[in-house]
Write an enzyme that holds these catalytic residues in place. Structure first.
Site, mmCIF file in Angstrom:
data_model
loop_
_atom_site.group_PDB
_atom_site.id
_atom_site.type_symbol
_atom_site.label_atom_id
_atom_site.label_comp_id
_atom_site.label_asym_id
_atom_site.label_seq_id
_atom_site.Cartn_x
_atom_site.Cartn_y
_atom_site.Cartn_z
ATOM 1 N N HIS A 143 -16.929 -22.086 -24.282
ATOM 2 C CA HIS A 143 -16.530 -23.467 -24.000
ATOM 3 C C HIS A 143 -16.169 -24.243 -25.265
ATOM 4 O O HIS A 143 -15.532 -25.281 -25.196
ATOM 5 C CB HIS A 143 -17.630 -24.204 -23.206
ATOM 6 C CG HIS A 143 -18.822 -24.636 -24.001
ATOM 7 N ND1 HIS A 143 -20.000 -23.921 -24.021
ATOM 8 C CD2 HIS A 143 -19.031 -25.721 -24.784
ATOM 9 C CE1 HIS A 143 -20.878 -24.556 -24.780
ATOM 10 N NE2 HIS A 143 -20.319 -25.656 -25.261
ATOM 11 N N ASP A 173 -20.167 -17.275 -21.138
ATOM 12 C CA ASP A 173 -19.878 -18.324 -22.113
ATOM 13 C C ASP A 173 -19.922 -17.839 -23.561
ATOM 14 O O ASP A 173 -20.489 -18.486 -24.430
ATOM 15 C CB ASP A 173 -20.836 -19.509 -21.918
ATOM 16 C CG ASP A 173 -20.407 -20.727 -22.738
ATOM 17 O OD1 ASP A 173 -19.199 -20.883 -22.960
ATOM 18 O OD2 ASP A 173 -21.286 -21.506 -23.154
ATOM 19 N N SER A 255 -23.428 -26.020 -30.136
ATOM 20 C CA SER A 255 -22.968 -24.920 -29.291
ATOM 21 C C SER A 255 -22.387 -23.780 -30.115
ATOM 22 O O SER A 255 -21.538 -23.999 -30.982
ATOM 23 C CB SER A 255 -21.889 -25.412 -28.329
ATOM 24 O OG SER A 255 -22.439 -26.044 -27.221
#
Length: 298
Positions: A143, A173, A255
């Site tokens: 993402h 992901d 992230s």
């Protein structure tokens, strides 16, 4: 919406006192030599315990967390430190892990657009990643890079290099990007199957895309977590399973950064955080990424 962000939706013995009554006749009490031997034995046990070495022990926003998904039993504990091995305090372990891992952690700049029409709006976002091969492979979250048309990587020494997307596994992901560089320092990949609840957890990344090389720490709070995540670029699963839960501070920009154990090995990839609670973050177990890395390295 920035590549490293998700829609903000709320998620919803002390041992008994063992003192004994020593009242009684002098004849029933141990002799002084016997008491002395017991004291020496107790001191030896305490010394052995104190010499034990600490062992291995921009985010999505979670919509919901499936309750009751902790592992029923922890993996076998790491073997005790070998005799004579230098012991470390928790603080010393964190310092050493940070020093070892920082050169391998990068900030990822992702520039893209909200669509493909003439009225598309340019977007820019930041995330984190870490080097997994000396010739430039970098692991991050899908993402972070999903909508990017232009990627760049900033290293710990402030070098900035362009990057290209190599491969992805959108369902879990994860993505691999690559820079045209050799002689880089890769991380050490750990074994996430051996992670245990309560062990030390250290996160390194670029929270908010600004505070690069930030280090936070906590513990592994839970295992085998399943979460539903908010809106994201098309193609990624709404459900992430088998995650490691940690209370190490993670924020947008973290992230794709590593979650490390006390020995400096990467055991997870930071991917999500809960917005309505503090200290509830999630990482993808590193074992889920190994097949992707091995395929790209061929």
């Amino acid at each position: 919406m920035r590549p490293d962000e998700r829609q903000e939706v709320t998620v919803s013995e002390r041992a008994p006192d063992s003192r004994s009554n020593l009242a009684g006749s002098a004849a029933s009490r141990p002799s002084r030599p016997a008491r002395a031997r017991r004291r020496l034995l107790a001191l030896a046990v305490v010394a052995a315990l104190l010499s034990a070495t600490i062992s291995a022990g921009a985010t999505f926003v979670a919509i919901s967390l499936t309750v009751g998904t902790s592992a029923a039993a922890a993996s076998p504990a790491a073997q005790p430190a070998a005799s004579g091995q230098t012991s470390l305090t928790e603080s010393e372990a964190i310092v050493l892990v940070a020093q070892m891992a920082r050169p391998s952690v990068v900030t990822i700049l992702a520039n893209g657009a909200t669509g493909t029409t003439a009225s598309s709006v340019a977007t820019a976002g930041e995330g984190s990643g870490f080097i997994v091969s000396s010739d430039g492979l970098i692991l991050t979250n899908y993402h972070v890079v999903a909508s990017a048309t232009d990627l760049a990587v900033i290293f710990a020494d402030a070098r900035r290099l362009p990057a290209k997307l190599v491969s992805v596994d959108a369902g879990i992901d994860l993505a691999l990007i690559k820079v045209d560089e050799i002689g880089l320092t890769p991380v050490v990949l750990g074994d996430s199957d051996r992670v245990q609840v309560g062990q030390l957890a250290i996160a390194i990344g670029s929270p908010l895309g600004t505070y690069t090389d930030s280090v936070s720490h906590g513990i592994v709070s839970g295992l085998n977590r399943t979460i539903a995540v908010g809106a994201q670029p098309s193609g990624i699963s709404d459900l992430l399973v088998g995650l490691i839960q940690t209370d190490a501070a993670v924020n947008p920009g973290n992230s794709g950064g590593p979650l490390l154990d006390a020995g400096g090995s990467v055991v997870g990839v930071i991917t999500a955080t809960a917005t309505d609670a503090r200290g509830v973050g999630f990482a993808i177990p590193i074992n889920q990424a190994k097949a992707l890395i091995a395929a790209a390295a061929k």
